[in-house]
Design an enzyme around this catalytic site. Sequence first.
Site: not given
Length: 236
Positions: A17, A42, A44, A69, A99, A190, A212
Site C-alpha cells: 500500500r 534480505h 535485494r 542476506e 523468492t 527455506h 520467515g
Amino acid sequence: MRLAVNIDHIATLRNARGEQEPDPVAAALLAEKCGAAGIVCHLREDRRHINDHDLARLREAVTTKLDLEMAMTPELQQIALKTRPELITLVPEKREELTTEGGFDIVRHYAVLAAYLKPFNAAGIEVSLFIEPEKKAIDLAKQAGADLVELHTGLYALKKEGEAQSKELQRIREAAIHARSLGLKVVAGHGLNYLNIAPFREIEEIEEVSIGHAIIARAVLTGLEEAIREMLRIIK
C-alpha cells in the site's frame, strides 16, 4: 535449536500500500521479545521489500543478531561493511524470482569469492553462504573463508511426506555433519514451516533455523507473537 526470524514479508505487506505500516523494525523487536535468537532481512538489489532505511533502523534496534542476506555485488558489500551486521549471508538473486530459488553457485563464483569475503573477515563480520547441502559446496565455502553455511532446505520442503522427503532430510543431515567436521557453524532454511520443521530437531549439528514466510503467514491469523512462540515450542 535457535530460531532466526526473517521479517522481509512484513515489509512486503507494508509496501503493498506504500504506507508506513506494518513496521519491520517493530516486528523485529517483538520477535526478539518472544525469544528469537536473531533477525534476518534480505536487502535485494531491487529493494522490493526491505530498503536501505529499514536496514539502518534495524541495525540500531536489533540487540540479538542481525543477519543481512545479500547478493554478491560491490554496492551491497559497501552497504554491509558500513552497516556492520553480526552476519552476512550471500544468496543468489534473480530479478524475476518471487523468492530465492536455490543455493549460491559457489563453484561458478569461487574465483572471486575469497577476495569478496576478505573485507568482512577483516572487519570481524561473520560470513555465511546459502548453499545446497552438498559436500563440494561446503568444502569450497570453508576454503573461501566462510564461518557458517546455511543449508538450502527448499527441496526437502517441496517433497511429500514419505521416502523422498526422508531421503532429502538424510542428505541435509550428512551435509550438516560434514560442515561441522570442518569447523563451520550450520544453519538451515527455506520453505520450513510448522508441519515440516520437527525432524530438524534430531540433527544436532544444525544450530539454528531461519524462517520467515511461514511465521508471517501464521501471524495474519494468530498474531505475530503467538506465531513465533508456536514455532519456538516446536523446535525446542
